[in-house]
Design a protein around this motif. Structure first.
Motif, PDB file in Angstrom:
ATOM      1  N   GLU A 124       1.630 -10.029   3.771  1.00  0.00           N
ATOM      2  CA  GLU A 124       2.311  -9.464   5.078  1.00  0.00           C
ATOM      3  C   GLU A 124       1.316  -8.520   5.615  1.00  0.00           C
ATOM      4  N   LYS A 125       1.225  -8.566   6.971  1.00  0.00           N
ATOM      5  CA  LYS A 125       0.463  -7.891   7.878  1.00  0.00           C
ATOM      6  C   LYS A 125       1.024  -7.405   9.137  1.00  0.00           C
ATOM      7  N   GLU A 126       1.346  -6.031   9.472  1.00  0.00           N
ATOM      8  CA  GLU A 126       1.736  -5.493  10.604  1.00  0.00           C
ATOM      9  C   GLU A 126       0.831  -4.600  11.357  1.00  0.00           C
ATOM     10  N   ASP A 127       1.391  -3.846  12.360  1.00  0.00           N
ATOM     11  CA  ASP A 127       0.216  -3.091  12.906  1.00  0.00           C
ATOM     12  C   ASP A 127       0.127  -1.623  12.168  1.00  0.00           C
ATOM     13  N   ASN A 128       0.552  -1.308  11.387  1.00  0.00           N
ATOM     14  CA  ASN A 128       0.258  -0.119  10.335  1.00  0.00           C
ATOM     15  C   ASN A 128       0.793  -0.425   8.962  1.00  0.00           C
ATOM     16  N   PHE A 129       0.809  -1.685   8.595  1.00  0.00           N
ATOM     17  CA  PHE A 129       1.245  -1.954   7.069  1.00  0.00           C
ATOM     18  C   PHE A 129       0.608  -3.095   6.819  1.00  0.00           C
ATOM     19  N   ALA A 130       0.179  -3.203   5.545  1.00  0.00           N
ATOM     20  CA  ALA A 130      -0.385  -4.646   5.007  1.00  0.00           C
ATOM     21  C   ALA A 130      -0.138  -4.729   3.390  1.00  0.00           C
ATOM     22  N   HIS A 151      -8.650 -12.202 -12.213  1.00  0.00           N
ATOM     23  CA  HIS A 151      -8.066 -10.806 -12.301  1.00  0.00           C
ATOM     24  C   HIS A 151      -7.668 -10.827 -11.083  1.00  0.00           C
ATOM     25  N   THR A 152      -6.201 -10.543 -10.878  1.00  0.00           N
ATOM     26  CA  THR A 152      -5.669 -10.642  -9.573  1.00  0.00           C
ATOM     27  C   THR A 152      -4.710  -9.274  -9.587  1.00  0.00           C
ATOM     28  N   THR A 153      -4.879  -8.514  -8.537  1.00  0.00           N
ATOM     29  CA  THR A 153      -4.035  -7.527  -8.476  1.00  0.00           C
ATOM     30  C   THR A 153      -3.297  -7.447  -7.147  1.00  0.00           C
ATOM     31  N   TYR A 154      -2.439  -6.672  -6.914  1.00  0.00           N
ATOM     32  CA  TYR A 154      -1.803  -6.440  -5.666  1.00  0.00           C
ATOM     33  C   TYR A 154      -1.682  -4.980  -5.120  1.00  0.00           C
ATOM     34  N   HIS A 155      -1.694  -5.105  -3.834  1.00  0.00           N
ATOM     35  CA  HIS A 155      -1.926  -3.837  -2.990  1.00  0.00           C
ATOM     36  C   HIS A 155      -1.076  -3.687  -1.714  1.00  0.00           C
ATOM     37  N   VAL A 156      -0.577  -2.469  -1.560  1.00  0.00           N
ATOM     38  CA  VAL A 156       0.040  -1.983  -0.102  1.00  0.00           C
ATOM     39  C   VAL A 156      -0.764  -0.997   0.498  1.00  0.00           C
ATOM     40  N   VAL A 157      -0.831  -1.094   1.843  1.00  0.00           N
ATOM     41  CA  VAL A 157      -1.482  -0.076   2.337  1.00  0.00           C
ATOM     42  C   VAL A 157      -0.563   0.307   3.797  1.00  0.00           C
ATOM     43  N   ALA A 158      -0.237   1.583   4.057  1.00  0.00           N
ATOM     44  CA  ALA A 158       0.608   1.847   5.184  1.00  0.00           C
ATOM     45  C   ALA A 158       0.067   3.055   5.976  1.00  0.00           C
ATOM     46  N   GLN A 159       0.071   3.196   7.347  1.00  0.00           N
ATOM     47  CA  GLN A 159      -0.451   4.711   8.022  1.00  0.00           C
ATOM     48  C   GLN A 159       1.028   5.065   8.752  1.00  0.00           C
ATOM     49  N   HIS A 160       1.064   6.251   8.477  1.00  0.00           N
ATOM     50  CA  HIS A 160       2.269   6.973   9.274  1.00  0.00           C
ATOM     51  C   HIS A 160       1.629   8.248  10.064  1.00  0.00           C
ATOM     52  N   THR A 161       1.891   8.545  11.228  1.00  0.00           N
ATOM     53  CA  THR A 161       1.557   9.701  11.775  1.00  0.00           C
ATOM     54  C   THR A 161       2.819  10.617  11.869  1.00  0.00           C
ATOM     55  N   ILE A 162       2.228  11.778  11.280  1.00  0.00           N
ATOM     56  CA  ILE A 162       3.362  12.761  10.991  1.00  0.00           C
ATOM     57  C   ILE A 162       2.769  14.200  11.589  1.00  0.00           C
ATOM     58  N   GLU A 163       3.503  14.738  12.665  1.00  0.00           N
ATOM     59  CA  GLU A 163       2.924  15.955  13.310  1.00  0.00           C
ATOM     60  C   GLU A 163       1.365  15.759  13.851  1.00  0.00           C
ATOM     61  N   GLY A 164       1.200  14.519  14.124  1.00  0.00           N
ATOM     62  CA  GLY A 164      -0.026  14.260  14.825  1.00  0.00           C
ATOM     63  C   GLY A 164      -1.284  13.968  13.872  1.00  0.00           C
ATOM     64  N   VAL A 165      -1.023  14.031  12.678  1.00  0.00           N
ATOM     65  CA  VAL A 165      -1.855  13.804  11.637  1.00  0.00           C
ATOM     66  C   VAL A 165      -1.600  12.247  10.838  1.00  0.00           C
ATOM     67  N   ASN A 166      -2.637  11.471  10.871  1.00  0.00           N
ATOM     68  CA  ASN A 166      -2.646  10.132  10.282  1.00  0.00           C
ATOM     69  C   ASN A 166      -2.695  10.176   8.790  1.00  0.00           C
ATOM     70  N   TYR A 183       8.171  -3.055  -4.876  1.00  0.00           N
ATOM     71  CA  TYR A 183       8.688  -1.659  -4.689  1.00  0.00           C
ATOM     72  C   TYR A 183       7.774  -0.672  -4.108  1.00  0.00           C
ATOM     73  N   MET A 184       6.647  -0.850  -4.136  1.00  0.00           N
ATOM     74  CA  MET A 184       5.545   0.049  -3.346  1.00  0.00           C
ATOM     75  C   MET A 184       5.698  -0.048  -1.978  1.00  0.00           C
ATOM     76  N   ALA A 185       5.790  -1.408  -1.698  1.00  0.00           N
ATOM     77  CA  ALA A 185       5.757  -1.885  -0.261  1.00  0.00           C
ATOM     78  C   ALA A 185       7.021  -1.142   0.457  1.00  0.00           C
ATOM     79  N   LYS A 186       8.298  -1.198  -0.428  1.00  0.00           N
ATOM     80  CA  LYS A 186       9.341  -0.569   0.208  1.00  0.00           C
ATOM     81  C   LYS A 186       9.152   0.796   0.291  1.00  0.00           C
ATOM     82  N   SER A 187       8.575   1.544  -0.320  1.00  0.00           N
ATOM     83  CA  SER A 187       8.382   2.914  -0.509  1.00  0.00           C
ATOM     84  C   SER A 187       7.395   3.538   0.709  1.00  0.00           C
TER      85      SER A 187
END
Length: 198
Positions: A124-130, A151-166, A183-187
């Motif tokens: 899954e890949k969106e503007d600020n989430f993968a 060896h296979t692992t799964y990862h998530v990453v998301a960027q959120h801007t809070i009070e002007g800070v990424n 579960y981490m993806a939902k978090s």
């Protein structure tokens, strides 16, 4: 009589549509509006990042999630540091990084493309989430049973801007099995800036 039922029906329908768009949550004096797509947070509980100098709320798995998250959440952060480690039990480990005004998400994806150790498959890949799968590139098998083992692992990453800070919210560098990462993806998607309740 039919007019009364029709009027009541239209009012009920209008209330349903207006309530589906956003839900306002209040936890310990914190108000957060959540869009409809985050309605499936039944096995999650609100966790305030405010005590750790991040004006945001994140939903993390609770004891009903059946991933070993029955212990209290633990946040590890060095004073004046730019990284936080959020752990919920032994299996759930998120890292939060303060990147100031830099586009951390873009930089993260560029580093993924430049590395040669893993084959990356985006689920899954969106503007600020993968959400992606990393598979170790195996070059051969030896006498040692650990050499050449897939060896296979799964990862998530998301960027959120809070009070002007990424802020970058991501799995730890070792990754996790897919059920935990789901579960981490939902978090990481649930992160929202907070405002004080009036």
């Amino acid at each position: 009589m039919k007019k009364i039922y029709l009027t009541f029906g239209l009012l009920s329908l209008g209330m349903m549509f207006s309530s589906c768009e956003e839900e306002v949550e209040e936890v310990n004096g914190i108000r957060v509006e959540y869009p409809e797509e985050l309605d499936d947070l039944d096995e999650f509980e609100a966790f305030s990042l405010k005590p750790y100098n991040i004006e945001a709320l994140i939903y993390i798995p609770d004891a009903t999630a059946n991933i070993g998250a029955s212990t209290a959440p633990e946040m590890i952060h060095e004073l004046n540091g730019y990284q936080w480690d959020l752990r919920v039990g032994q299996n759930f480990h998120l890292t939060i990084e303060d990147w100031g005004t830099d586009d951390a998400f873009k930089d993260y994806l560029m580093q993924l493309e430049d590395q040669k150790v893993y084959t990356i498959e985006f689920l899954e890949k969106e503007d600020n989430f993968a959400y992606y799968k990393a598979k170790l590139n195996v070059k051969g098998k030896g006498d040692n049973e650990n050499v050449g083992v897939e060896h296979t692992t799964y990862h998530v990453v998301a960027q959120h801007t809070i009070e002007g800070v990424n802020y970058l919210f991501k799995t730890n560098k070792d990754g996790h099995p897919k059920p935990i990462t789901d579960y981490m993806a939902k978090s990481v998607k649930s992160v929202k800036p907070i405002t004080e309740a009036s």
